[in-house]
Design an enzyme around this catalytic site. Structure first.
Site, PDB file in Angstrom:
ATOM      1  N   LYS A  21       0.823  -1.213   0.000  1.00  0.00           N
ATOM      2  CA  LYS A  21       0.000   0.000   0.000  1.00  0.00           C
ATOM      3  C   LYS A  21       0.856   1.262   0.000  1.00  0.00           C
ATOM      4  CE  LYS A  21      -2.326   0.312   3.619  1.00  0.00           C
ATOM      5  NZ  LYS A  21      -1.170   1.065   4.167  1.00  0.00           N
ATOM      6  N   THR A  58       3.939   1.389  -0.995  1.00  0.00           N
ATOM      7  CA  THR A  58       4.623   1.358  -2.294  1.00  0.00           C
ATOM      8  C   THR A  58       3.732   1.918  -3.388  1.00  0.00           C
ATOM      9  OG1 THR A  58       5.807  -0.620  -1.553  1.00  0.00           O
ATOM     10  CG2 THR A  58       5.854  -0.161  -3.907  1.00  0.00           C
ATOM     11  N   ARG A  96       2.770   8.476   6.571  1.00  0.00           N
ATOM     12  CA  ARG A  96       3.130   8.494   7.985  1.00  0.00           C
ATOM     13  C   ARG A  96       4.612   8.190   8.183  1.00  0.00           C
ATOM     14  NH1 ARG A  96      -0.493   3.873  10.091  1.00  0.00           N
ATOM     15  NH2 ARG A  96      -0.129   3.176   7.957  1.00  0.00           N
ATOM     16  N   LYS A 149       7.405  -6.589  10.043  1.00  0.00           N
ATOM     17  CA  LYS A 149       6.856  -6.032   8.813  1.00  0.00           C
ATOM     18  C   LYS A 149       7.870  -5.211   8.017  1.00  0.00           C
ATOM     19  CE  LYS A 149       2.739  -3.537   7.224  1.00  0.00           C
ATOM     20  NZ  LYS A 149       3.366  -2.416   6.528  1.00  0.00           N
ATOM     21  N   ALA A 169      -2.768   2.026  12.464  1.00  0.00           N
ATOM     22  CA  ALA A 169      -4.148   1.968  11.985  1.00  0.00           C
ATOM     23  C   ALA A 169      -4.973   0.937  12.739  1.00  0.00           C
ATOM     24  CB  ALA A 169      -4.179   1.666  10.489  1.00  0.00           C
ATOM     25  N   PHE A 229      -3.322   0.094   6.703  1.00  0.00           N
ATOM     26  CA  PHE A 229      -3.905  -1.251   6.670  1.00  0.00           C
ATOM     27  C   PHE A 229      -5.085  -1.321   5.708  1.00  0.00           C
ATOM     28  CE2 PHE A 229      -1.758  -2.159  10.886  1.00  0.00           C
ATOM     29  CZ  PHE A 229      -0.863  -3.047  10.329  1.00  0.00           C
ATOM     30  N   PHE A 257       2.849  -8.699  -8.616  1.00  0.00           N
ATOM     31  CA  PHE A 257       3.992  -9.494  -8.178  1.00  0.00           C
ATOM     32  C   PHE A 257       4.455 -10.316  -9.381  1.00  0.00           C
ATOM     33  CE2 PHE A 257       2.970  -9.796  -3.329  1.00  0.00           C
ATOM     34  CZ  PHE A 257       2.957  -8.413  -3.267  1.00  0.00           C
ATOM     35  N   TRP A 304       6.587  -1.123  -8.420  1.00  0.00           N
ATOM     36  CA  TRP A 304       7.699  -1.681  -7.644  1.00  0.00           C
ATOM     37  C   TRP A 304       8.898  -1.972  -8.544  1.00  0.00           C
ATOM     38  CZ3 TRP A 304       9.969  -6.668  -7.703  1.00  0.00           C
ATOM     39  CH2 TRP A 304      10.857  -6.936  -6.640  1.00  0.00           C
TER      40      TRP A 304
END
Length: 652
Positions: free
Chosen positions: A92, A94, A116, A127, A355, A386, A474, A503
């Site tokens: 998200k 990214t 943030r 994470k 979040a 999130f 992906f 990405w």
């Protein structure tokens, strides 16, 4: 001749295969070079005195940048959110950065991304950081993911100063008479401080009255807060995942004793049970995210409730004499931090509330400054943490309610991987190889999981905004799988659904997503935006509306403690505050293992905490913890420094 992007900078030279995030960041810094931060500001019209440099790669932006442009129309306001993620995250942040690069570096639109500041907890935990990833990230990612400009440290310091003030006031009140307390608070010859005058006004006592003229009743009312130890709500914080601090006892030292009121000569230990939260769940962080300016932050910090007196009266930071000092600690933190992406597009980094526990969005002031800087035809791309059931819902119902800003579009990030998990695929765990269901084509499994995405689209449309689905690509995704997600999105009422490969390709990979967002903003009905609930409804009604409408729950079960707290808050005048539900990010329900769109479930509220200063109440649901724990093998195992170059190694 080197080809240039829409901003006039060299086009991004992406490597295949894509290196690790930190390798990409260091490649950009060393081989391409960072744009001087003042030049990043000039892209969007910031003057030299509006860029307060904080080292080489970052700068603070004063709130005067907004005030001097108050008559300029706002740009297009776009929020990026996602489906319920796997523990690996679905990109998200990214996508937020990739979309901003697509709008700015590729389409030439004046654009600022607002995100943030990441917590040290997940950075060193499971994470990883939140700078984005691959060729869609903020650089230098080491500075972004670590101390940045110290805002989180300021929040920690302010929160814990208030905790210390609370403990010491309770200690001194337990061992002194009203007269002794008053003499120490108002010694002869010393003026009554401004924060004390606030308390006097609250008590209905003339703030300009000479303390020597106070009656015995006035002295007692002013000096004795009479805090009920069992009704203290304020906790200490630190920015680390440390499960062993969730519950502990303070006041065990040999000096923390008070005279017994029952037995002459006996001393009692002045201790009590309390705990820690993670810094980004602190109300101080929420205040930073929701304040409009320094004066508003001062009022919010002073109004934070730390507990209740034995008579049931809320006790605030200003009652403890702490509001002004907290503001001093936070005065630089109110300014957003300016950074840049790998393609030199501007990024505002500000605030960092979790979040799944807190409000999950960057600050109001960062968004307001960005909207003024980009102007009518520009774009502010802001991120909501999130899944859309958490971050987006809080963005609309809390952040937009207080800011008065109306978003023109919502981007929901989805991945084939996560949707397969929601379709019944095996669990996904950090540090373990993905099973074949996620690395091989499986359209049937994917189609079953698309219900999760469709529910998020349905939820977003309840607020009256156009929804664009970004299918974050992906390398193992197939064309059939991508098409399946796009078809499911359109069937659920999305404005558009677009494959995005930012990405691997940077802004160029998000060009189609950027075009879809531009079209969605143009098609927006500015009058269509609406909130999910009326804040004047009862606390329980608001919790039930969110639970039924957003989570698809059958109802809500309140614990005995939560019921008592509801009564306390409504009695104290907090009943009309918005609701910020703390729950798992992995499911619409309170059960993180319940994938897809669970039905027949109920939301269990075990307690409700007040953030009266920031302006919301937050029910804590299911097993969610306000300070996470570390896994067996945390991310910090891989983090080190190259002793020859000074480069940070192993961040991800």
């Amino acid at each position: 001749m080197t080809s240039l992007n829409a901003l006039g900078y060299p086009k991004l030279a992406c490597k295949t295969p894509v290196p690790s995030d930190i390798e990409v960041s260091q490649q950009i810094v060393k081989e391409v070079g960072l744009l001087p931060i003042a030049e990043v500001g000039k892209q969007v019209g910031l003057t030299d005195d509006e860029v307060i440099q904080w080292g080489i790669a970052k700068a603070k932006v004063p709130l005067s940048a907004r005030e001097s442009r108050k008559d300029q129309p706002n740009g297009n306001y776009v929020v990026v959110t996602g489906i319920n993620p796997t523990p690996l995250g679905e990109g998200k942040s990214t996508t937020t950065i990739g979309l901003a690069q697509g709008l700015g570096a590729i389409l030439g639109k004046k654009t600022i991304a607002c995100i943030r500041q990441p917590s040290q907890g997940p950075t060193f935990g499971i994470k990883g950081g939140a700078a984005g990833g691959g060729y869609a990230q903020v650089v230098p990612m080491e500075e972004f993911n670590l101390h940045l400009t110290g805002d989180i440290h300021a929040v920690t310091a302010a929160n814990n100063l208030l905790a210390a003030a609370l403990e010491t006031r309770m200690f001194h009140e337990a061992s002194q008479s009203d007269e002794a307390l008053f003499r120490r608070l108002c010694p002869d010859g010393k003026d009554v401080s401004p924060v004390m005058k606030r308390r006097l006004k609250k008590l209905g006592i003339d703030p300009d009255k000479n303390p020597s003229d106070f009656t015995a009743e006035e002295k007692s009312a002013f000096a004795r807060l009479d805090i009920d130890p069992s009704a203290v709500t304020w906790q200490r914080v630190l920015d680390t995942c440390d499960r062993h601090l969730r519950c502990l006892t303070v006041g065990q030292g040999s000096k923390e004793t008070v005279k017994s009121k029952e037995k002459e000569g006996e001393r009692l230990q002045h201790d009590r049970q309390t705990g820690f939260d993670i810094t980004v769940a602190s109300e101080v962080m929420a205040v930073l995210a929701l304040s409009k300016d320094l004066a508003d932050m001062r009022e919010k910090l002073g109004a934070m409730v730390v507990g209740y007196s034995r008579a049931g009266t809320p006790v605030t930071a200003d009652d403890l004499g702490c509001g002004g000092a907290l503001t001093v600690l936070m005065k630089d933190a109110i300014m957003p931090t300016l950074m840049q992406t790998v393609e030199r597009t501007p990024v505002m980094v500000h605030a960092g509330p979790f979040a799944n526990i807190a409000t999950g969005n960057s600050s109001i002031v960062a968004d307001e400054i960005a909207l003024k800087l980009v102007g009518k035809d520009g774009y502010c791309v802001t991120e909501a943490g999130f899944g859309a059931d958490i971050g987006m819902e809080k963005f609309f119902n809390i952040k937009c309610r207080y800011s008065g800003l109306k978003p023109k579009a919502a981007v929901i990030v989805a991945t084939v991987r996560a949707l397969k998990m929601h379709g019944g695929g095996p669990p996904v765990s950090a540090g373990k190889p993905l099973q074949k269901e996620y690395t091989e084509e499986n359209v049937e499994l994917l189609a079953k999981g698309c219900c999760n995405l469709q529910k998020h689209i349905e939820n977003a449309k309840k607020f009256g905004v156009n929804v664009v689905v970004a299918v974050n690509k992906f390398k193992t995704d197939t064309d059939k799988e991508i098409e399946t997600v796009k078809e499911a999105s359109m069937a659920a009422g999305a404005f558009d659904a677009v494959l995005s490969n930012h990405w691997a390709e940077g802004g160029a990979g998000a060009e189609n997503l950027a075009k879809a967002v531009v079209a969605a903003c143009k098609a927006c009905d500015d009058e269509a935006f609406k909130f999910l609930y009326d804040v004047n409804k009862s606390i329980k009604e608001k919790v039930e509306i969110i639970s039924k409408e957003i989570y698809g729950a059958d109802g809500v079960d309140f614990s005995e403690l939560a019921n008592k707290q509801v009564m306390q808050y409504e009695k104290s005048g907090f009943g009309n505050l918005p609701i910020c539900i703390a729950k798992t990010q992995y499911s619409f329900s309170c059960d993180p293992s319940a994938k897809g769109v669970p039905t027949g479930h109920r939301i269990t509220v075990r307690e409700i905490r007040s953030c009266a200063g920031a302006g919301f109440l937050y029910p804590i649901c299911g097993d969610i913890m306000t300070i996470p724990g570390l896994p067996t093998r945390p991310g910090f195992y891989d983090v080190d420094v190259d002793l020859e170059t000074g480069d940070v190694l192993g961040l991800f």
